[in-house]
Design a protein around this motif. Structure first.
Motif, PDB file in Angstrom:
ATOM      1  N   THR A   1      -0.847   7.038 -14.274  1.00 28.42           N
ATOM      2  CA  THR A   1      -1.824   5.921 -13.531  1.00 28.42           C
ATOM      3  C   THR A   1      -1.564   7.059 -11.179  1.00 28.42           C
ATOM      4  OG1 THR A   1      -0.336   4.153 -13.076  1.00 28.42           O
ATOM      5  CG2 THR A   1      -2.321   4.454 -14.760  1.00 28.42           C
ATOM      6  N   LEU A   2      -0.117   6.737 -11.374  1.00 24.53           N
ATOM      7  CA  LEU A   2       0.148   7.842 -10.804  1.00 24.53           C
ATOM      8  C   LEU A   2      -0.844   8.843  -9.764  1.00 24.53           C
ATOM      9  CD1 LEU A   2       3.593   8.343 -10.676  1.00 24.53           C
ATOM     10  CD2 LEU A   2       2.606   7.143  -9.247  1.00 24.53           C
ATOM     11  N   THR A   3      -1.599   8.863  -8.532  1.00 24.31           N
ATOM     12  CA  THR A   3      -2.799   8.856  -8.223  1.00 24.31           C
ATOM     13  C   THR A   3      -1.615   9.837  -6.986  1.00 24.31           C
ATOM     14  OG1 THR A   3      -3.441   6.955  -6.548  1.00 24.31           O
ATOM     15  CG2 THR A   3      -4.344   8.134  -8.457  1.00 24.31           C
ATOM     16  N   SER A   4      -2.305  10.325  -5.690  1.00 26.25           N
ATOM     17  CA  SER A   4      -1.723  11.939  -4.748  1.00 26.25           C
ATOM     18  C   SER A   4      -1.786  10.543  -3.851  1.00 26.25           C
ATOM     19  CB  SER A   4      -3.010  12.411  -4.132  1.00 26.25           C
ATOM     20  OG  SER A   4      -4.016  11.592  -3.592  1.00 26.25           O
ATOM     21  N   VAL A   5      -0.675  10.612  -2.667  1.00 22.68           N
ATOM     22  CA  VAL A   5      -0.169   9.883  -2.050  1.00 22.68           C
ATOM     23  C   VAL A   5      -1.511   9.835  -0.571  1.00 22.68           C
ATOM     24  CG1 VAL A   5       1.696   9.873  -0.559  1.00 22.68           C
ATOM     25  CG2 VAL A   5       2.451  10.156  -2.598  1.00 22.68           C
ATOM     26  N   PRO A   6      -1.171   8.792  -0.190  1.00 27.63           N
ATOM     27  CA  PRO A   6      -2.417   8.965   1.224  1.00 27.63           C
ATOM     28  C   PRO A   6      -1.764   9.539   1.741  1.00 27.63           C
ATOM     29  CG  PRO A   6      -1.536   6.622   0.115  1.00 27.63           C
ATOM     30  CD  PRO A   6      -1.467   7.034  -0.275  1.00 27.63           C
ATOM     31  N   ARG A   7      -2.494  10.831   2.660  1.00 23.42           N
ATOM     32  CA  ARG A   7      -2.238  10.845   4.289  1.00 23.42           C
ATOM     33  C   ARG A   7      -0.917  10.424   4.862  1.00 23.42           C
ATOM     34  NH1 ARG A   7      -2.863  15.968   4.821  1.00 23.42           N
ATOM     35  NH2 ARG A   7      -4.609  17.148   6.060  1.00 23.42           N
ATOM     36  N   SER A   8      -1.373   9.451   5.231  1.00 22.49           N
ATOM     37  CA  SER A   8      -0.565   8.498   6.068  1.00 22.49           C
ATOM     38  C   SER A   8       0.553   8.564   5.293  1.00 22.49           C
ATOM     39  CB  SER A   8      -0.648   7.266   6.750  1.00 22.49           C
ATOM     40  OG  SER A   8      -1.236   6.454   5.578  1.00 22.49           O
ATOM     41  N   GLN A   9       0.998   8.291   4.396  1.00 15.28           N
ATOM     42  CA  GLN A   9       2.070   8.311   3.881  1.00 15.28           C
ATOM     43  C   GLN A   9       3.225   9.200   3.156  1.00 15.28           C
ATOM     44  OE1 GLN A   9       1.934   5.151   0.595  1.00 15.28           O
ATOM     45  NE2 GLN A   9       1.345   3.678   1.887  1.00 15.28           N
TER      46      GLN A   9
ATOM     47  N   ALA B   1      19.493  -3.521  -1.301  1.00 13.57           N
ATOM     48  CA  ALA B   1      18.823  -3.862  -2.855  1.00 13.57           C
ATOM     49  C   ALA B   1      17.445  -4.147  -2.304  1.00 13.57           C
ATOM     50  CB  ALA B   1      19.487  -6.117  -2.768  1.00 13.57           C
ATOM     51  N   GLU B   2      16.922  -4.345  -1.441  1.00 16.10           N
ATOM     52  CA  GLU B   2      15.138  -4.900  -0.590  1.00 16.10           C
ATOM     53  C   GLU B   2      15.121  -4.115  -0.820  1.00 16.10           C
ATOM     54  OE1 GLU B   2      15.583  -6.849   3.032  1.00 16.10           O
ATOM     55  OE2 GLU B   2      16.068  -9.054   1.924  1.00 16.10           O
ATOM     56  N   THR B   3      15.446  -2.816  -0.453  1.00 17.25           N
ATOM     57  CA  THR B   3      14.759  -1.011  -0.162  1.00 17.25           C
ATOM     58  C   THR B   3      15.157  -1.187  -1.838  1.00 17.25           C
ATOM     59  OG1 THR B   3      15.573  -0.883   1.726  1.00 17.25           O
ATOM     60  CG2 THR B   3      14.231   1.102   0.223  1.00 17.25           C
ATOM     61  N   LEU B   4      15.663  -0.604  -2.151  1.00 21.28           N
ATOM     62  CA  LEU B   4      15.174  -0.218  -4.151  1.00 21.28           C
ATOM     63  C   LEU B   4      13.827  -1.097  -5.066  1.00 21.28           C
ATOM     64  CD1 LEU B   4      19.121   0.232  -4.943  1.00 21.28           C
ATOM     65  CD2 LEU B   4      17.200   2.611  -4.710  1.00 21.28           C
ATOM     66  N   THR B   5      14.372  -2.389  -4.887  1.00 27.42           N
ATOM     67  CA  THR B   5      13.142  -3.184  -5.577  1.00 27.42           C
ATOM     68  C   THR B   5      12.170  -2.637  -4.789  1.00 27.42           C
ATOM     69  OG1 THR B   5      15.283  -5.185  -5.185  1.00 27.42           O
ATOM     70  CG2 THR B   5      12.513  -5.598  -5.335  1.00 27.42           C
ATOM     71  N   LEU B   6      11.719  -2.893  -3.849  1.00 31.38           N
ATOM     72  CA  LEU B   6      10.714  -2.585  -3.419  1.00 31.38           C
ATOM     73  C   LEU B   6       9.715  -0.534  -3.819  1.00 31.38           C
ATOM     74  CD1 LEU B   6      10.774  -2.715   0.677  1.00 31.38           C
ATOM     75  CD2 LEU B   6       9.432  -4.365  -1.311  1.00 31.38           C
ATOM     76  N   CYS B   7      11.180  -0.178  -3.961  1.00 32.95           N
ATOM     77  CA  CYS B   7      10.965   1.219  -4.445  1.00 32.95           C
ATOM     78  C   CYS B   7      10.517   1.007  -5.856  1.00 32.95           C
ATOM     79  CB  CYS B   7      11.885   1.994  -4.484  1.00 32.95           C
ATOM     80  SG  CYS B   7      12.305   3.073  -2.766  1.00 32.95           S
ATOM     81  N   ALA B   8      11.526   0.414  -6.820  1.00 34.98           N
ATOM     82  CA  ALA B   8      11.091   0.033  -7.988  1.00 34.98           C
ATOM     83  C   ALA B   8       9.370  -0.326  -8.181  1.00 34.98           C
ATOM     84  CB  ALA B   8      11.680  -0.906  -8.751  1.00 34.98           C
ATOM     85  N   ARG B   9       9.516  -1.278  -7.183  1.00 38.48           N
ATOM     86  CA  ARG B   9       8.295  -2.181  -7.427  1.00 38.48           C
ATOM     87  C   ARG B   9       6.130  -1.210  -7.474  1.00 38.48           C
ATOM     88  NH1 ARG B   9       9.545  -7.649  -4.674  1.00 38.48           N
ATOM     89  NH2 ARG B   9      10.611  -8.754  -6.372  1.00 38.48           N
ATOM     90  N   ALA B  10       7.078  -0.130  -6.607  1.00 36.39           N
ATOM     91  CA  ALA B  10       5.770   1.152  -6.339  1.00 36.39           C
ATOM     92  C   ALA B  10       5.354   1.830  -7.073  1.00 36.39           C
ATOM     93  CB  ALA B  10       6.341   1.129  -4.935  1.00 36.39           C
ATOM     94  N   LEU B  11       5.780   1.516  -7.907  1.00 40.34           N
ATOM     95  CA  LEU B  11       6.267   2.620  -9.310  1.00 40.34           C
ATOM     96  C   LEU B  11       5.387   1.924  -9.673  1.00 40.34           C
ATOM     97  CD1 LEU B  11       9.060   5.322  -8.734  1.00 40.34           C
ATOM     98  CD2 LEU B  11       6.621   5.596  -8.479  1.00 40.34           C
ATOM     99  N   PRO B  12       3.990   2.543 -10.947  1.00 38.37           N
ATOM    100  CA  PRO B  12       3.828   2.150 -11.722  1.00 38.37           C
ATOM    101  C   PRO B  12       4.446   1.921 -13.037  1.00 38.37           C
ATOM    102  CG  PRO B  12       2.691   4.051 -11.738  1.00 38.37           C
ATOM    103  CD  PRO B  12       4.000   3.927 -10.120  1.00 38.37           C
ATOM    104  N   HIS B  13       4.485   1.143 -14.332  1.00 37.64           N
ATOM    105  CA  HIS B  13       5.013   1.295 -15.491  1.00 37.64           C
ATOM    106  C   HIS B  13       4.417   2.172 -16.227  1.00 37.64           C
ATOM    107  CE1 HIS B  13       7.474  -2.208 -15.447  1.00 37.64           C
ATOM    108  NE2 HIS B  13       6.887  -2.556 -14.842  1.00 37.64           N
ATOM    109  N   ASP B  14       3.542   2.988 -16.073  1.00 41.74           N
ATOM    110  CA  ASP B  14       2.207   3.118 -16.934  1.00 41.74           C
ATOM    111  C   ASP B  14       2.598   5.350 -16.076  1.00 41.74           C
ATOM    112  OD1 ASP B  14       1.068   5.486 -17.531  1.00 41.74           O
ATOM    113  OD2 ASP B  14      -0.573   4.422 -18.412  1.00 41.74           O
TER     114      ASP B  14
END
Length: 171
Positions: A156-164, A140-153
């Motif tokens: 606005t997604l940009t490329s993922v930083p190399r470290s990630q 539940a915590e991990t899915l919540t983090l994933c949902a919060r990480a993605l923007p509604h729009d």
């Protein structure tokens, strides 16, 4: 015959399935179960989501409800109108005036929501039967983090930083 909801065994040299693919497959299966269970209570999944949000938040706007339910504001206005006509919600003038209306659950709406919750508890019990309490909390915590990480729009997604970025596949 194979179960269409369960991925077939992968070839030995193929990469593991993407997390987004697994989440999508799970969402589709959950949605089918939700649609069937909620229909027995006279609700659609979108109506249930709206009622659930009204229970959680103090008078969200129709636009907020639309974003949460992944429908257009126009579609949510129809949902709100139908729920109000059925006596599941009420809309009152905003205390600061203007055209805004505050939407709230009625006792009938809350009772309907509770009946639906019991049906959904059964679905979750089956889905999570083989998962321990600690792993359920982590999930539940991990899915919540994933949902919060993605923007509604998504524009606005940009490329993922190399470290990630995940490491490239091996040879």
């Amino acid at each position: 015959m194979t179960d269409p909801g369960v991925p077939a065994a992968a070839a030995p040299d193929s990469p593991p399935p993407r997390v987004s693919y697994l989440v999508f497959r799970l969402e589709r299966r959950i949605r089918a179960c939700l649609d069937e269970a909620l229909a027995r209570h006279g609700l659609t999944t979108t109506e249930y989501m709206a009622l659930s949000e009204l229970r959680l938040r103090d008078a969200p706007s129709s636009a907020d409800l639309a974003r949460i339910a992944f429908v257009t504001p126009q579609a949510m206005n129809l949902v709100i109108r139908d729920l109000e006509q059925r006596g599941l919600i009420r809309r009152d003038p905003h205390p600061r005036g203007g055209r805004a209306l505050r939407t709230r659950l009625t006792p009938k709406g809350l009772n309907t929501l509770r009946r639906c919750d019991r049906s959904l508890d059964s679905i979750e019990a089956v889905m999570l039967a083989d998962i321990g309490e600690t792993d359920r909390t982590t999930l539940a915590e991990t899915l919540t983090l994933c949902a919060r990480a993605l923007p509604h729009d998504t524009r606005t997604l940009t490329s993922v930083p190399r470290s990630q970025k995940p490491p490239p596949p091996g040879p």
